[in-house]
Design an enzyme around this catalytic site. Sequence first.
Site, PDB file in Angstrom:
ATOM      1  N   CYS A   1       0.835  -1.200   0.000  1.00 24.19           N
ATOM      2  CA  CYS A   1       0.000   0.000   0.000  1.00 24.19           C
ATOM      3  C   CYS A   1       0.873   1.255   0.000  1.00 24.19           C
ATOM      4  O   CYS A   1       1.721   1.428   0.882  1.00 24.19           O
ATOM      5  CB  CYS A   1      -0.922   0.016   1.215  1.00 24.19           C
ATOM      6  SG  CYS A   1      -1.966   1.488   1.296  1.00 24.19           S
TER       7      CYS A   1
ATOM      8  N   GLU B   1      -1.904  -2.736 -14.376  1.00 27.79           N
ATOM      9  CA  GLU B   1      -2.192  -2.367 -15.772  1.00 27.79           C
ATOM     10  C   GLU B   1      -2.880  -3.471 -16.569  1.00 27.79           C
ATOM     11  O   GLU B   1      -2.624  -3.647 -17.760  1.00 27.79           O
ATOM     12  CB  GLU B   1      -0.916  -1.914 -16.485  1.00 27.79           C
ATOM     13  CG  GLU B   1      -0.330  -0.627 -15.934  1.00 27.79           C
ATOM     14  CD  GLU B   1      -1.287   0.554 -16.004  1.00 27.79           C
ATOM     15  OE1 GLU B   1      -1.884   0.772 -17.072  1.00 27.79           O
ATOM     16  OE2 GLU B   1      -1.439   1.243 -14.972  1.00 27.79           O
TER      17      GLU B   1
ATOM     18  N   GLY C   1      -7.531  -4.680 -10.147  1.00 26.54           N
ATOM     19  CA  GLY C   1      -8.062  -3.737  -9.176  1.00 26.54           C
ATOM     20  C   GLY C   1      -8.912  -2.671  -9.823  1.00 26.54           C
ATOM     21  O   GLY C   1     -10.112  -2.835 -10.016  1.00 26.54           O
TER      22      GLY C   1
END
Length: 315
Positions: free
Chosen positions: A98, A202, A224
């Site tokens: 993160c 990507e 995501g």
Amino acid sequence: MRVLLAPMEGVLDSLVRELLTEVNDYDLCITEFVRVVDQLLPVKVFHRICPELQNASRTPSGTLVRVQLLGQFPQWLAENAARAVELGSWGVDLNCGCPSKTVNGSGGGATLLKDPELIYQGAKAMREAVPAHLPVSVKVRLGWDSGEKKFEIADAVQQAGATELVVHGRTKEQGYRAEHIDWQAIGDIRQRLNIPVIANGEIWDWQSAQQCMAISGCDAVMIGRGALNIPNLSRVVKYNEPRMPWPEVVALLQKYTRLEKQGDTGLYHVARIKQWLSYLRKEYDEATELFQHVRVLNNSPDIARAIQAIDIEKL
């Protein structure tokens, strides 16, 4: 191939998981992180972030869900990992990727990439606390400000006894900038390890997924942001199906407004609908007009009425 739904703090919560897994074919969802500091967290914290624990760790449509932990202290990561699986989580995941400044400032997430030993200690403690038949996964980036430590990071995860590794193909400093994605680096890590490596970053459609797998050699990917751009992305990626037609997207949004968020203060749908539409605008021209209509609305009933008022038959 396997397709996993990524953890996205403040975005992919239980309601969105419920909607997306209903129209997709995900093999696994990872929750938003459970922040671990210096205590064994109460059961209600796990149930708030992962209500699926009360449904055999599955979404209503049956997709498995794994709890993700974020922290830096092995003892507390271990105790909370044990609690997560006792509550029914299908294994646990350690967040080492993160890039949030708030998270990194407290020593969690991507900060661990600076010192692979911390990753090793945290993952090892979690592995020892979780029954051997349940998976312990780790999600990382290629490094903090460069990829120089990518092999140290990967080795730390494997040596800790982790079941599998998810690699986001950028460093923390590279954020989400498309030009920096490095699927080859993920492939280099995959060739080095004996545990499964899952590629992340990507992947927006069938073509990019195929390209990622060809370059990295991975047979599993995690998606995501793209999952919000194209609501049926796992089926696009797995089966080369066409993207969901706009009327079906609207139907999904309408269902979303009918779902109730536990503990909602009345602002939940305001923020989330606008957020989702901002993602959809990247793929659907129609989403731009709808976004402009709802962006000035500031309460859930008005948002819901605006979405529900759309006549799908006329789209």
